[in-house]
Design a protein around this motif. Structure first.
Motif, PDB file in Angstrom:
ATOM      1  N   CYS A 150      -2.053   7.157   8.883  1.00 12.00           N
ATOM      2  CA  CYS A 150      -1.344   5.901   8.633  1.00 12.00           C
ATOM      3  C   CYS A 150      -0.675   5.922   7.273  1.00 12.00           C
ATOM      4  CB  CYS A 150      -2.314   4.722   8.603  1.00 12.00           C
ATOM      5  SG  CYS A 150      -3.189   4.507  10.127  1.00 12.00           S
ATOM      6  N   TYR A 151       0.500   5.317   7.199  1.00 10.20           N
ATOM      7  CA  TYR A 151       1.134   5.039   5.910  1.00 10.20           C
ATOM      8  C   TYR A 151       1.316   3.536   5.761  1.00 10.20           C
ATOM      9  CZ  TYR A 151       2.337   9.976   5.461  1.00 10.20           C
ATOM     10  OH  TYR A 151       2.284  11.329   5.354  1.00 10.20           O
ATOM     11  N   SER A 152       1.041   3.036   4.590  1.00  9.89           N
ATOM     12  CA  SER A 152       1.295   1.632   4.296  1.00  9.89           C
ATOM     13  C   SER A 152       2.743   1.468   3.839  1.00  9.89           C
ATOM     14  CB  SER A 152       0.355   1.145   3.197  1.00  9.89           C
ATOM     15  OG  SER A 152       0.698   1.782   1.975  1.00  9.89           O
ATOM     16  N   ASP A 182       3.044   3.042   0.511  1.00  9.00           N
ATOM     17  CA  ASP A 182       3.162   4.505   0.613  1.00  9.00           C
ATOM     18  C   ASP A 182       4.614   4.909   0.876  1.00  9.00           C
ATOM     19  OD1 ASP A 182       0.394   4.848   0.368  1.00  9.00           O
ATOM     20  OD2 ASP A 182       0.065   4.826   2.539  1.00  9.00           O
ATOM     21  N   PRO A 202       0.955   8.894  -5.119  1.00  9.87           N
ATOM     22  CA  PRO A 202       0.840   7.475  -4.763  1.00  9.87           C
ATOM     23  C   PRO A 202       1.214   7.174  -3.320  1.00  9.87           C
ATOM     24  CG  PRO A 202       2.764   7.838  -6.144  1.00  9.87           C
ATOM     25  CD  PRO A 202       2.077   9.161  -6.018  1.00  9.87           C
ATOM     26  N   LYS A 220      -4.621   7.396   3.234  1.00  7.12           N
ATOM     27  CA  LYS A 220      -5.913   7.041   2.637  1.00  7.12           C
ATOM     28  C   LYS A 220      -7.074   7.320   3.585  1.00  7.12           C
ATOM     29  CE  LYS A 220      -4.170   5.282  -1.198  1.00  7.12           C
ATOM     30  NZ  LYS A 220      -2.743   5.576  -0.859  1.00  7.12           N
ATOM     31  N   ALA A 221      -6.769   7.558   4.858  1.00  9.16           N
ATOM     32  CA  ALA A 221      -7.834   7.806   5.847  1.00  9.16           C
ATOM     33  C   ALA A 221      -7.196   8.162   7.174  1.00  9.16           C
ATOM     34  CB  ALA A 221      -8.696   6.558   6.020  1.00  9.16           C
ATOM     35  N   SER A 274     -12.148  11.645   7.354  1.00  9.72           N
ATOM     36  CA  SER A 274     -11.471  11.035   6.212  1.00  9.72           C
ATOM     37  C   SER A 274     -12.167  11.401   4.907  1.00  9.72           C
ATOM     38  CB  SER A 274     -11.448   9.509   6.373  1.00  9.72           C
ATOM     39  OG  SER A 274     -10.769   9.161   7.559  1.00  9.72           O
ATOM     40  N   GLU A 275     -13.495  11.357   4.919  1.00 11.50           N
ATOM     41  CA  GLU A 275     -14.228  11.713   3.696  1.00 11.50           C
ATOM     42  C   GLU A 275     -14.053  13.194   3.375  1.00 11.50           C
ATOM     43  OE1 GLU A 275     -15.289   9.499   1.699  1.00 11.50           O
ATOM     44  OE2 GLU A 275     -15.156   7.804   3.108  1.00 11.50           O
ATOM     45  N   TRP A 294     -10.790  13.814   1.682  1.00 12.48           N
ATOM     46  CA  TRP A 294     -10.724  13.318   0.310  1.00 12.48           C
ATOM     47  C   TRP A 294     -11.926  13.749  -0.535  1.00 12.48           C
ATOM     48  CZ3 TRP A 294      -6.908  11.520  -2.502  1.00 12.48           C
ATOM     49  CH2 TRP A 294      -5.784  10.995  -1.861  1.00 12.48           C
ATOM     50  N   ILE A 297      -4.727  -1.064   5.602  1.00 14.19           N
ATOM     51  CA  ILE A 297      -5.334   0.253   5.777  1.00 14.19           C
ATOM     52  C   ILE A 297      -6.671   0.294   5.028  1.00 14.19           C
ATOM     53  CG2 ILE A 297      -5.092   2.675   5.093  1.00 14.19           C
ATOM     54  CD1 ILE A 297      -2.112   2.423   5.744  1.00 14.19           C
ATOM     55  N   SER A 328     -13.864   8.139  -0.657  1.00 14.63           N
ATOM     56  CA  SER A 328     -13.523   9.130  -1.683  1.00 14.63           C
ATOM     57  C   SER A 328     -12.039   9.134  -2.027  1.00 14.63           C
ATOM     58  CB  SER A 328     -13.885  10.536  -1.189  1.00 14.63           C
ATOM     59  OG  SER A 328     -15.159  10.556  -0.624  1.00 14.63           O
ATOM     60  N   ALA A 329     -11.233   8.419  -1.264  1.00 11.46           N
ATOM     61  CA  ALA A 329      -9.783   8.498  -1.480  1.00 11.46           C
ATOM     62  C   ALA A 329      -9.403   7.977  -2.869  1.00 11.46           C
ATOM     63  CB  ALA A 329      -9.044   7.707  -0.401  1.00 11.46           C
ATOM     64  N   TYR A 386      -4.801   5.853  -6.704  1.00 16.12           N
ATOM     65  CA  TYR A 386      -3.538   6.090  -7.411  1.00 16.12           C
ATOM     66  C   TYR A 386      -2.878   4.799  -7.885  1.00 16.12           C
ATOM     67  CZ  TYR A 386       0.164   9.209  -9.032  1.00 16.12           C
ATOM     68  OH  TYR A 386       1.015   9.930  -9.807  1.00 16.12           O
TER      69      TYR A 386
END
Lengths: 548, 548
Positions: free
Chosen positions: A199-201, A204, A398, A402-403, A411-412, A415, B6, B11-12, B15
């Motif tokens: 996903c992108y916000s 982002d 930036p 994020k997941a 996801s963890e 990251w 999101i 851990s992310a 930024y």
């Protein structure tokens, strides 16, 4: 410690970073600028903005709204570009479906993302009809046809895109909301397990647009974008938002050409008639374009092309340069925005010869603005910038994802330690140029030594008569693993294993590779084609299965 | 409505947009790049980064930390540039003191901002000694001397900058914090009331840097910045962060020249010896530079200069173009980041003649990326883009100040209706070029008609023998107000009121101005000099007082 935050006036506008803000000046400054679809249809940025409002009105009437998911299955079209803006701008999530996946994978991704509406080109009706019975998300279907009559469909249509848009009001009010709202989603095609949703916000996308634009526009000359470029994507729009470059093009007011379904001759013709100056694609497509152009003896000078998706082979770079193309590599992944480095020749640098120039242009590049780009050991220590020390590329920027959607463990792992792990193994030179030498899982361990499959592939590709090559590690009782090469010969070319071995041995003599890196003759197999993933990368997983 | 945000992996890395992130690649890619101070001292970006760490360590030992305020009173130096980064990066607020204010105003601003530490050049010791007894903020004083021995001071010194930095550790850890933390503050020099404190957050600075960089770097050629430029500010670093351009220069890796205290001959010499290609200044400085260069017959071609602070007079633009300077105006205010528009010639546009080119370069410009730029009537309706309809410029952008420090009423007025009010009256053409015609409070109302003081000033400046001019409205029993002109003649030139009136009447004939705009002969006063504010703008308040 005081917090020392700024207290805003009650009336002050907060200015969340939203996709709609990228268009603020596109209409006011570049309202007459053109968007062309296949050279057959064209309209202005002003028309485009009007149609975005109509699209949002139409989708609202179908039940879309903040928090819903709108899936798109289309070739590169002006309609897709309308969705790039209109869908996120209304607070919905744009889901760019990878149409090259298998029907079962497409089914999985539509269900996993929970598609509420599916906009689809007639070419994808068969797959939707095939999987419709297993869709748990119960979407409404909208046909995106090119003016032709709708095909015979068993799908229940909620409408046809052009008719819906035509009938809707352009006066949709795009309100503000949290900049961390999900704007776009799509699936990575990992080589193991189910595809993972990225996903992108809005934030982002806006920050990726600004950072990439800064890096792309700031060179004095060469490997750069400017406001008078004419842009045509040749990376599919379903693939990581076409590297985010359509957002840059619309923000800067570039004339934009959407080529529809890719066919080399049609792309070359569009480049010529529409005077395209800026594109991006994978090496395979470039190879096809050059082949097609050679047949037609076209002049390709003045065309700037970023190559990504896979490494740019030096021989292909040479061939493109010889045709006058300003070619350079870019690097990124679905998880990274995507662009995190660009192989631009550094300011003030004049490569000492063509070989150095090619090395620079084919490299993984130098970091984009605002990207914290490290090459680290397994315990996350920075490695020396000596062009030799190999470690994983880990990132902060930036605009990184994020997941993964609904995959907390993955996801963890992505990251771990607070940096995004690319799983790409690379070296960094003193000059800041990064060079990927392998994927972590594709590195070959033979006799205790690490061999880069990509390095061997590149050297084999230089052998006369070789069209393409893939190298994997195969189990070996004595050495643990040994490299094995799959080689595609050019049409009519005769290449023997010993020719390949002889040429590789010259690189052993010059200490470019170790002798452990040279496959035995019986581990050089000639094949008709190299299997590829849905996004055109070499499918090493399939090769390993075939070798086993 | 679902919120659709999101959820990040634990851990992310979040930024936050912090000033330190602008430097991420400055050292890794441009570590050998140079910063020169007056051509007499030079060091690399790598040294610079080391000294920022030392500065933060040294300031910490003096009690600075997150939420404290560090004031700087210096000419343009490498030390000031170190403070631009080091102070905000440690979570403190950089307070750039306007050293051209009166001692009483400096006292007011130091107390209002609550300066905890004051770093000062010996030139500003006298004013500090003068006001010290009235300082309520009880700051510690640090001398910023150029290697010379400290002067005799009655101020109690906490240390000397170079000695403190030299002794401190470079290994300061710049931690993360909220991107809305106050990074920098300074005071607007309004013409009424006390100076007002303006604040920028880290997010404001980062987004201004990215948006300005995109606008400055993206033109194909002309009026642009690129990575091979050599940058020298000629707008004081205390003035709105030198328009934010030092941040762009450091982010892009530009060789940077800090000129110390401005003197035309020294600036011209530095331009030549350091091969400066990019600067920015107010018209008055440019006038002095051209005058000085004329005496020395210097070649100024290849120098790009943005003019801001006041309008760029067409005659001055012509003179700069004749010397080969790529000159163009920029627009902004202390409250706006500052840059919100740039007078770049639009993509694809070839001005039809020199007059049109000059009009474009001297205009208020076209909006910068991400800036929502409106010209509105008093009831906030958009005015036609006809080049005639006059209204106030109101703005939204992701880097505007959110409030004046401790002035809630002024802050709400600034943001009335959710747009920042510039108080500048302008017209916008169909091509998106904005042209300021006046400040709201400087517009002259005569016989029910509005006259632009700036327009009349520009036309009078074109009269042969006129050096400079200011026009204000003075009370008139019959007409309400009438324009009055204050004119400075060039050395040795004879200019009579009737000559000015005659030339203005030709513009009445060509309908450029109305005949109400032409001052009577008795309202054309010849003076030795026009009073200026501390930042070099015409002080109309003082003129009105003198006229009354």
């Amino acid at each position: 410690m005081q917090d020392n935050l700024i207290t805003a006036a009650q009336s002050a506008y907060a200015y969340p970073l939203l996709v709609k803000q990228l268009l603020i000046n596109s209409v006011s400054l570049y309202g007459d600028q053109e968007i062309s679809y296949r050279g057959q249809m064209r309209y202005t940025f002003r028309d485009f903005r009007g149609r975005i409002g109509k699209l949002a009105s139409a989708l609202t009437s179908l039940g879309a709204g903040h928090g819903t998911t709108v899936a798109v299955m289309d070739w590169d079209s002006h309609r897709y570009l309308e969705c790039y803006f209109g869908v996120p701008m209304m607070g919905a999530t744009l889901f760019t479906v990878n149409v090259r996946l298998s029907p079962q994978q497409i089914l999985y991704t539509l269900n996993d993302a929970g598609a509420d509406i599916v906009l689809f080109h007639p070419d994808f009706a068969p797959v939707l009809e095939q999987i419709r019975g297993e869709l748990t998300c119960n979407p409404r279907f909208v046909l995106m046809a090119d003016g032709q009559n709708a095909p015979e469909l068993t799908l229940p249509l909620a409408g046809e895109y052009e008719a819906l848009v035509e009938a809707a009001s352009p006066d949709f009010v795009f309100t503000d909301f949290d900049e961390n709202t999900k704007a776009a989603t799509f699936y990575t095609t990992g080589t193991t397990g189910d595809p993972k949703g990225v996903c992108y916000s809005h934030r982002d996308i806006v920050l990726h647009t600004l950072a990439s634009a800064t890096s792309l526009c700031s060179p004095r000359e060469g490997q750069r974008m400017h406001r008078e470029d004419v842009y045509m994507p040749i990376t599919p729009m379903f693939h990581v938002l076409a590297w985010g470059i359509p957002y840059i093009a619309m923000m800067l007011g570039l004339r934009t050409v959407l080529p529809g379904r890719y066919a080399p001759d049609a792309l070359l013709k569009l480049r010529e008639t529409e005077k395209v100056t800026f594109s991006h694609c994978v090496p395979t497509i470039l190879q096809m374009l050059l082949q097609s152009a050679q047949d037609g003896a076209q002049d390709l000078s003045g065309w700037k092309i970023i190559i990504g998706g896979s490494a740019l082979p030096p021989a292909l770079c040479e061939a493109a340069l010889a045709r006058g193309i300003d070619i350079f590599a870019g690097y990124g992944m679905s998880e990274t925005g995507p662009i995190v480095s660009l192989a631009q020749i550094p300011p003030g640098c004049t490569p000492k010869d063509r070989a150095e120039e090619v090395r620079m242009r084919c490299s993984t590049g130098r970091p984009v603005t605002m990207v914290d780009y490290r090459i680290v050991s397994e315990d996350m220590q920075d490695l020396p910038r000596d062009g030799k020390s190999r470690g994983e590329i880990v990132l902060r920027a930036p605009f990184l994802t994020k997941a993964y959607f609904g995959k907390p463990q993955a996801s963890e792992e992505l990251w771990a330690g607070g940096f995004l792990h690319t799983q790409d193994v690379a070296v960094m030179g003193e000059d800041g140029f990064v060079q990927i030498v392998d994927r972590i899982k594709d590195v070959i361990k033979t006799g205790g030594e690490w061999v880069s499959s990509i390095e061997v592939e590149n050297l084999i590709t230089e052998v006369p008569g070789v069209q393409e090559c893939a190298v994997i590690g195969v189990p070996d009782a004595k050495w643990g693993e040994r490299p094995m090469a799959f080689v595609v010969r050019k049409a009519g070319a005769e290449v023997k294993p010993e020719q390949i071995r002889d040429q590789l041995m010259t690189h052993v003599d010059s200490r470019r590779i170790s002798k452990y890196a040279v496959p035995e003759a019986e581990r050089i197999a000639f094949v008709e084609a190299i299997p590829k993933t849905s996004v055109g990368k070499i499918n090493k997983k399939q090769l390993r299965e075939e070798a086993a």
